[in-house]
Motif scaffolding. Sequence first.
Motif, PDB file in Angstrom:
ATOM      1  N   GLN A 132      -4.913   8.388   9.654  1.00 19.35           N
ATOM      2  CA  GLN A 132      -4.475   9.657  10.249  1.00 19.35           C
ATOM      3  C   GLN A 132      -3.173  10.122   9.592  1.00 19.35           C
ATOM      4  OE1 GLN A 132      -2.420   9.660  14.199  1.00 19.35           O
ATOM      5  NE2 GLN A 132      -4.305  10.667  14.819  1.00 19.35           N
ATOM      6  N   GLY A 133      -2.227   9.192   9.425  1.00 22.10           N
ATOM      7  CA  GLY A 133      -0.918   9.539   8.859  1.00 22.10           C
ATOM      8  C   GLY A 133      -1.032  10.098   7.452  1.00 22.10           C
ATOM      9  N   MET A 134      -1.919   9.511   6.657  1.00 24.16           N
ATOM     10  CA  MET A 134      -1.976   9.936   5.250  1.00 24.16           C
ATOM     11  C   MET A 134      -2.652  11.293   5.067  1.00 24.16           C
ATOM     12  SD  MET A 134      -4.775   7.469   3.433  1.00 24.16           S
ATOM     13  CE  MET A 134      -4.238   5.889   4.041  1.00 24.16           C
ATOM     14  N   SER A 135      -3.144  11.892   6.161  1.00 21.28           N
ATOM     15  CA  SER A 135      -3.765  13.226   6.055  1.00 21.28           C
ATOM     16  C   SER A 135      -2.751  14.287   5.637  1.00 21.28           C
ATOM     17  CB  SER A 135      -4.409  13.615   7.390  1.00 21.28           C
ATOM     18  OG  SER A 135      -3.398  13.811   8.364  1.00 21.28           O
ATOM     19  N   VAL A 136      -1.464  13.988   5.725  1.00 19.46           N
ATOM     20  CA  VAL A 136      -0.442  14.971   5.304  1.00 19.46           C
ATOM     21  C   VAL A 136      -0.286  14.996   3.778  1.00 19.46           C
ATOM     22  CG1 VAL A 136       0.806  14.685   7.485  1.00 19.46           C
ATOM     23  CG2 VAL A 136       1.557  13.390   5.461  1.00 19.46           C
ATOM     24  N   LEU A 137      -0.847  14.004   3.100  1.00 17.66           N
ATOM     25  CA  LEU A 137      -0.725  13.922   1.631  1.00 17.66           C
ATOM     26  C   LEU A 137      -1.822  14.782   1.003  1.00 17.66           C
ATOM     27  CD1 LEU A 137      -0.309  10.040   1.432  1.00 17.66           C
ATOM     28  CD2 LEU A 137       1.514  11.706   1.030  1.00 17.66           C
ATOM     29  N   ARG A 138      -1.438  15.906   0.401  1.00 19.78           N
ATOM     30  CA  ARG A 138      -2.454  16.818  -0.140  1.00 19.78           C
ATOM     31  C   ARG A 138      -2.236  17.182  -1.607  1.00 19.78           C
ATOM     32  NH1 ARG A 138      -6.211  17.794   3.190  1.00 19.78           N
ATOM     33  NH2 ARG A 138      -7.097  18.841   1.373  1.00 19.78           N
TER      34      ARG A 138
ATOM     35  N   HIS B  53       0.887  -1.170   0.000  1.00 20.64           N
ATOM     36  CA  HIS B  53       0.000   0.000   0.000  1.00 20.64           C
ATOM     37  C   HIS B  53       0.921   1.215   0.000  1.00 20.64           C
ATOM     38  CE1 HIS B  53      -3.538  -2.465   1.205  1.00 20.64           C
ATOM     39  NE2 HIS B  53      -2.586  -3.217   1.749  1.00 20.64           N
ATOM     40  N   ILE B  54       0.855   2.024  -1.050  1.00 21.05           N
ATOM     41  CA  ILE B  54       1.832   3.106  -1.151  1.00 21.05           C
ATOM     42  C   ILE B  54       1.716   4.051   0.052  1.00 21.05           C
ATOM     43  CG2 ILE B  54       0.515   4.734  -2.622  1.00 21.05           C
ATOM     44  CD1 ILE B  54       4.271   3.756  -2.909  1.00 21.05           C
ATOM     45  N   GLU B  55       0.495   4.241   0.548  1.00 23.09           N
ATOM     46  CA  GLU B  55       0.328   5.116   1.722  1.00 23.09           C
ATOM     47  C   GLU B  55       0.959   4.494   2.967  1.00 23.09           C
ATOM     48  OE1 GLU B  55      -2.178   4.024  -0.214  1.00 23.09           O
ATOM     49  OE2 GLU B  55      -3.428   5.702  -0.894  1.00 23.09           O
ATOM     50  N   GLY B  56       1.149   3.182   2.937  1.00 22.13           N
ATOM     51  CA  GLY B  56       1.795   2.487   4.063  1.00 22.13           C
ATOM     52  C   GLY B  56       3.307   2.488   3.978  1.00 22.13           C
ATOM     53  N   SER B  57       3.837   3.192   2.949  1.00 23.82           N
ATOM     54  CA  SER B  57       5.293   3.361   2.869  1.00 23.82           C
ATOM     55  C   SER B  57       5.695   4.752   3.353  1.00 23.82           C
ATOM     56  CB  SER B  57       5.783   3.136   1.430  1.00 23.82           C
ATOM     57  OG  SER B  57       5.403   4.208   0.597  1.00 23.82           O
ATOM     58  N   LEU B  58       4.731   5.480   3.903  1.00 23.10           N
ATOM     59  CA  LEU B  58       5.004   6.843   4.391  1.00 23.10           C
ATOM     60  C   LEU B  58       5.824   6.769   5.682  1.00 23.10           C
ATOM     61  CD1 LEU B  58       4.508   9.918   4.269  1.00 23.10           C
ATOM     62  CD2 LEU B  58       2.297   9.522   5.389  1.00 23.10           C
ATOM     63  N   GLU B  59       7.098   7.056   5.563  1.00 20.48           N
ATOM     64  CA  GLU B  59       7.988   6.995   6.730  1.00 20.48           C
ATOM     65  C   GLU B  59       7.725   8.200   7.644  1.00 20.48           C
ATOM     66  OE1 GLU B  59      10.072   4.722   7.761  1.00 20.48           O
ATOM     67  OE2 GLU B  59      10.129   3.389   6.013  1.00 20.48           O
ATOM     68  N   PRO B  60       7.914   8.041   8.944  1.00 21.56           N
ATOM     69  CA  PRO B  60       7.661   9.145   9.876  1.00 21.56           C
ATOM     70  C   PRO B  60       8.381  10.447   9.499  1.00 21.56           C
ATOM     71  CG  PRO B  60       7.956   7.123  11.099  1.00 21.56           C
ATOM     72  CD  PRO B  60       8.240   6.792   9.653  1.00 21.56           C
TER      73      PRO B  60
ATOM     74  N   ALA C 194       3.736  17.319   6.808  1.00 24.20           N
ATOM     75  CA  ALA C 194       2.828  18.025   7.718  1.00 24.20           C
ATOM     76  C   ALA C 194       3.239  19.499   7.791  1.00 24.20           C
ATOM     77  CB  ALA C 194       2.859  17.381   9.110  1.00 24.20           C
ATOM     78  N   GLN C 195       4.556  19.737   7.864  1.00 24.58           N
ATOM     79  CA  GLN C 195       5.031  21.123   7.924  1.00 24.58           C
ATOM     80  C   GLN C 195       4.816  21.819   6.590  1.00 24.58           C
ATOM     81  OE1 GLN C 195       9.022  20.658   9.578  1.00 24.58           O
ATOM     82  NE2 GLN C 195       8.177  21.073  11.610  1.00 24.58           N
ATOM     83  N   ARG C 196       5.142  21.126   5.492  1.00 18.12           N
ATOM     84  CA  ARG C 196       5.009  21.717   4.151  1.00 18.12           C
ATOM     85  C   ARG C 196       3.564  22.129   3.873  1.00 18.12           C
ATOM     86  NH1 ARG C 196       7.870  18.211  -0.495  1.00 18.12           N
ATOM     87  NH2 ARG C 196       5.907  17.446  -1.351  1.00 18.12           N
ATOM     88  N   ASN C 197       2.609  21.312   4.356  1.00 22.45           N
ATOM     89  CA  ASN C 197       1.200  21.543   4.022  1.00 22.45           C
ATOM     90  C   ASN C 197       0.396  22.178   5.151  1.00 22.45           C
ATOM     91  OD1 ASN C 197       1.466  20.472   1.437  1.00 22.45           O
ATOM     92  ND2 ASN C 197       1.160  18.374   2.167  1.00 22.45           N
ATOM     93  N   GLY C 198       1.066  22.494   6.263  1.00 25.18           N
ATOM     94  CA  GLY C 198       0.350  23.101   7.382  1.00 25.18           C
ATOM     95  C   GLY C 198      -0.698  22.179   7.986  1.00 25.18           C
ATOM     96  N   VAL C 199      -0.410  20.885   7.993  1.00 20.78           N
ATOM     97  CA  VAL C 199      -1.337  19.908   8.589  1.00 20.78           C
ATOM     98  C   VAL C 199      -0.840  19.612  10.004  1.00 20.78           C
ATOM     99  CG1 VAL C 199      -2.206  17.526   8.447  1.00 20.78           C
ATOM    100  CG2 VAL C 199      -1.864  18.869   6.351  1.00 20.78           C
TER     101      VAL C 199
ATOM    102  N   ARG D 179     -11.170  13.577   1.769  1.00 28.61           N
ATOM    103  CA  ARG D 179     -10.570  14.753   2.423  1.00 28.61           C
ATOM    104  C   ARG D 179     -10.493  15.944   1.459  1.00 28.61           C
ATOM    105  NH1 ARG D 179      -5.476  14.356   2.938  1.00 28.61           N
ATOM    106  NH2 ARG D 179      -5.034  12.462   1.764  1.00 28.61           N
ATOM    107  N   GLY D 180     -11.112  15.791   0.299  1.00 23.38           N
ATOM    108  CA  GLY D 180     -11.127  16.908  -0.643  1.00 23.38           C
ATOM    109  C   GLY D 180      -9.959  16.925  -1.611  1.00 23.38           C
ATOM    110  N   VAL D 181      -9.176  15.842  -1.645  1.00 19.74           N
ATOM    111  CA  VAL D 181      -8.073  15.754  -2.612  1.00 19.74           C
ATOM    112  C   VAL D 181      -8.622  15.069  -3.867  1.00 19.74           C
ATOM    113  CG1 VAL D 181      -5.760  14.835  -3.041  1.00 19.74           C
ATOM    114  CG2 VAL D 181      -6.416  15.549  -0.715  1.00 19.74           C
ATOM    115  N   ALA D 182      -8.403  15.669  -5.024  1.00 20.59           N
ATOM    116  CA  ALA D 182      -8.989  15.133  -6.264  1.00 20.59           C
ATOM    117  C   ALA D 182      -8.353  13.791  -6.640  1.00 20.59           C
ATOM    118  CB  ALA D 182      -8.787  16.128  -7.399  1.00 20.59           C
TER     119      ALA D 182
END
Length: 337
Positions: A66-72, A19-26, A33-38, A108-111
């Motif tokens: 929760q973790g993937m909420s930083v992907l915008r 799952h590509i979203e499951g490769s999101l390293e901390p 999160a910082q880049r996107n203001g999340v 979450r509103g991401v197209a």
Amino acid sequence: MLSVTDFIASLPKAELHIHIEGSLEPEMMFALAQRNGVSLPYDSVEAIRAAYSFSNLQDFLDLYYQGMSVLREEQDFYDLTRAYLSRVAADGVKHVEVFFDPQAHTARGVAFETVLDGIHRALADGERQLGITAKLILCFLRHLPAEDALVTLEQAMDHRDRIVGVGLDSSENGYPPELFVEVFAKARAAGFRAVAHAGEEGPPAYVRGALEALQVDRIDHGNRALEDEALVAELAERQMPLTVCPLSNLRLCGVTDMKKHPLKTMLDKGLFVTLNSDDPSYFGGYVNDNYRAVQQALGLSDAVLAEIARNSFAASFLDDEAKAARIAEVDAYVNGG
Ligand code: ADE
Ligand code: ZN
């Protein structure tokens, strides 16, 4: 003579359950999160890692969503995917079939196109820059209504050139495959290949449902099929590929000890198994860590590891010519060339 660790390190292989979203390293989660203001409920990378202790699938899924909420942005999906490919290039991975969860982003509103464009651009770059071929599999979230899956399939219809198949993931128990008969039938009629998570936590009947109601080409996990002898015989007879994910099973408490992992039993019963990472950043290892973990715990020989690597190409959605070429690479590797 290579040590078994070195043998695994460069053994040519495919990964079919990631799952590509499951490769999101901390580290990337924190940076995005910082880049996107999340805002995240963690104040450091160490705090994120420390939270990764799960008793079951749902415990994990809560943190995964929760973790993937930083992907915008498109670039976020690109960076995520490109980092995964760089990581597995060092693991001898030659081909990947990547899952993505569009509903977790569109909600979450991401197209849909933002997600697809970013992932696909990274896969294309990975092929050119790293020589890793790739296919993309859209997973429906089974905890959401089947009507939502139908809407998502409609969105995918214009992108059949970039999406090879559909899958079914998220919370398993209480969400049997039969709920998704219609959407899978439509997807298959449109030319998509089909896979489904089944028997990860759910009963053998869900594996049978994936085979019969959804007509899948592969079963993701399939561990609990072992509880039903007739089902095992059918899976073996049909040489139905199972994408087994040992570190995931350990971290989600499907097995209590790697020495008790059912992989050996699956092999002994003639099942067609592959080895995969599932969600590598959350489960403590990429694909080679999975090969090493089962090798150490179950004492698998180089010949068995090579057979699993051959299986990974044979069970892929590559065409026959590409499969044969990759399997020949495994043979050459085993024969020292
Ligand atoms: N989504 C991401 N990883 C998953 C898993 N292991 N099982 C079900 N759904 C998932
Ligand atoms: Zn999975």
